[in-house]
Scaffold this active site. Sequence first.
Site, PDB file in Angstrom:
ATOM      1  N   ASP A   1      66.846  10.467  51.090  1.00 39.51           N
ATOM      2  CA  ASP A   1      66.803   9.630  52.290  1.00 39.51           C
ATOM      3  C   ASP A   1      68.218   9.255  52.706  1.00 39.51           C
ATOM      4  O   ASP A   1      69.137   9.220  51.870  1.00 39.51           O
ATOM      5  CB  ASP A   1      65.959   8.383  52.055  1.00 39.51           C
ATOM      6  CG  ASP A   1      66.504   7.499  50.941  1.00 39.51           C
ATOM      7  OD1 ASP A   1      66.787   8.038  49.844  1.00 39.51           O
ATOM      8  OD2 ASP A   1      66.654   6.277  51.149  1.00 39.51           O
TER       9      ASP A   1
ATOM     10  N   GLU B   1      66.035   5.275  48.393  1.00 42.42           N
ATOM     11  CA  GLU B   1      67.180   4.625  47.780  1.00 42.42           C
ATOM     12  C   GLU B   1      67.889   3.702  48.756  1.00 42.42           C
ATOM     13  O   GLU B   1      68.405   2.644  48.375  1.00 42.42           O
ATOM     14  CB  GLU B   1      68.154   5.690  47.257  1.00 42.42           C
ATOM     15  CG  GLU B   1      69.239   5.151  46.313  1.00 42.42           C
ATOM     16  CD  GLU B   1      70.489   4.658  47.033  1.00 42.42           C
ATOM     17  OE1 GLU B   1      71.322   4.014  46.382  1.00 42.42           O
ATOM     18  OE2 GLU B   1      70.624   4.892  48.261  1.00 42.42           O
TER      19      GLU B   1
ATOM     20  N   ASP C   1      75.940   9.957  42.918  1.00 40.16           N
ATOM     21  CA  ASP C   1      75.778   9.146  44.129  1.00 40.16           C
ATOM     22  C   ASP C   1      76.855   8.072  44.236  1.00 40.16           C
ATOM     23  O   ASP C   1      76.592   6.974  44.701  1.00 40.16           O
ATOM     24  CB  ASP C   1      74.387   8.496  44.122  1.00 40.16           C
ATOM     25  CG  ASP C   1      74.073   7.760  45.415  1.00 40.16           C
ATOM     26  OD1 ASP C   1      74.649   8.101  46.454  1.00 40.16           O
ATOM     27  OD2 ASP C   1      73.248   6.817  45.382  1.00 40.16           O
TER      28      ASP C   1
END
Length: 466
Positions: free
Chosen positions: A90, A153, A177
């Site tokens: 996302d 997330e 990330d």
Amino acid sequence: MKNVNWKEEIEKRKENLLKDTQGLLQIRSVLEEDKATEKAPFGPGIEMALDYMLELGNAQGMQTKNVDGFAGHIEIGEGQELIGILGHLDVVPDGDGWTVDPFGGEIKDGKIFARGAIDDKGPTMAAFYGMKMIKELGLPLSKRVRLILGTDEESLWRCVDHYFKHEEMPSSGFAPDADFPIIHAEKGMLNIDLKQGAAADNRQHPNVLESFSSGRRLNMVPDQAEAVISGSEELEESFQQFLKSRNLTGSSSKNDVGLTLTLIGKSAHGSTPEFGVNAGVLLASFLSGSDLDEQGKAYIGFVKDHLGSISGEELGIKAEDDVSGILTLNPGVFDYSREAGGTIGLNIRYPVKHSGETVLNTLQKLVDVKGFSLEVTKHTKPHFVDENHELVQTLKKVYEEQTGQPGNPIAIGGGTYARSLEAGVAFGALFPGREDVAHQKDEYMFLDDLFSAAAIYAQAIYELAR
């Protein structure tokens, strides 16, 4: 076992890596709860991105699973122990001011541009290619490796919450990330709504704040703010002077409702508000000098008096420790109307050795006096893995071998899926010295960084699971 030149192996695959990354970036995987279905709980775009990645895994003969549309995984290897890699598909909304298609995956100047290029589609694809390389080379693994694909997330983490209710928890792992070299400490996070109740009818005042709005998400610095004021006070000239004195851009216009003021700021990730320009705070700063109605003045005054510093000093919550540094404050969403009163959404990142309860108690005392109520919408505790842990030392070794640079662990204000694991760290893919453009217009990832990250991930996965 022969030595593998990981960089040479990814060089052989870089055209396919780019093609697959572009395909993923071209999917607009933004949360759309109004379009949710049982099969796609976060909307059709996110469903498409998850299906896309699982199809890539299937094509490589890897084990895949879609967990009720909330998340999925791609797995290689064998054995009892499970190593987890936690990425997310996302993305935050694209926002304004892009010079390229935010979902085009355009390649120019040695970069690939799109929302999600660095956060987190590019790094997730690099991790997938690390697994793909190991499988194609036939390297033996004594542990299973699972790339877990999250889909919420950027919002409430409902994806991993659902996933780990139904699926196995890895013994250790990393999230691609954040930053290289290694993130072993992540600050605690508080999302808070401050709410101002509506006052008595105030339309008799000569200048009324009809509305004030700024920001889309708590974890983004608002890049635009708009206020509508009805009444007799002339503000256009002073507003232009304010903009000029601060080197800002904005506009003003009049209609039957009143005067509309628009101010442009600069977006940034909520964990690094120092890199942004908060349009909502700045517009409130200008309006604080105006003769507004009592309710509007109280709302604007609170923003001006207490939200001007990213350290939270004016709220009384300033804090710092020797592991993760200072507390940061991002006022991310402003929403005010004359009829309903106002809300202010705060995103606070506090140091790992600090207490979230202390922050909340201090805020509660202040807002009680100021006539606001406080609601905690999310509280994520700090996360910390000792730098001597085997996971940290293995990743440090791999990073140093491939880059020739020190791999000492660091702390961040951002929250990654690594905190979902007892022994989890964030590992790339933003290299030291690179500008962090996550959540900003014209987000990009350097192509060389994408290839380097894939090579690093391949070796890291192999070293952890061999």
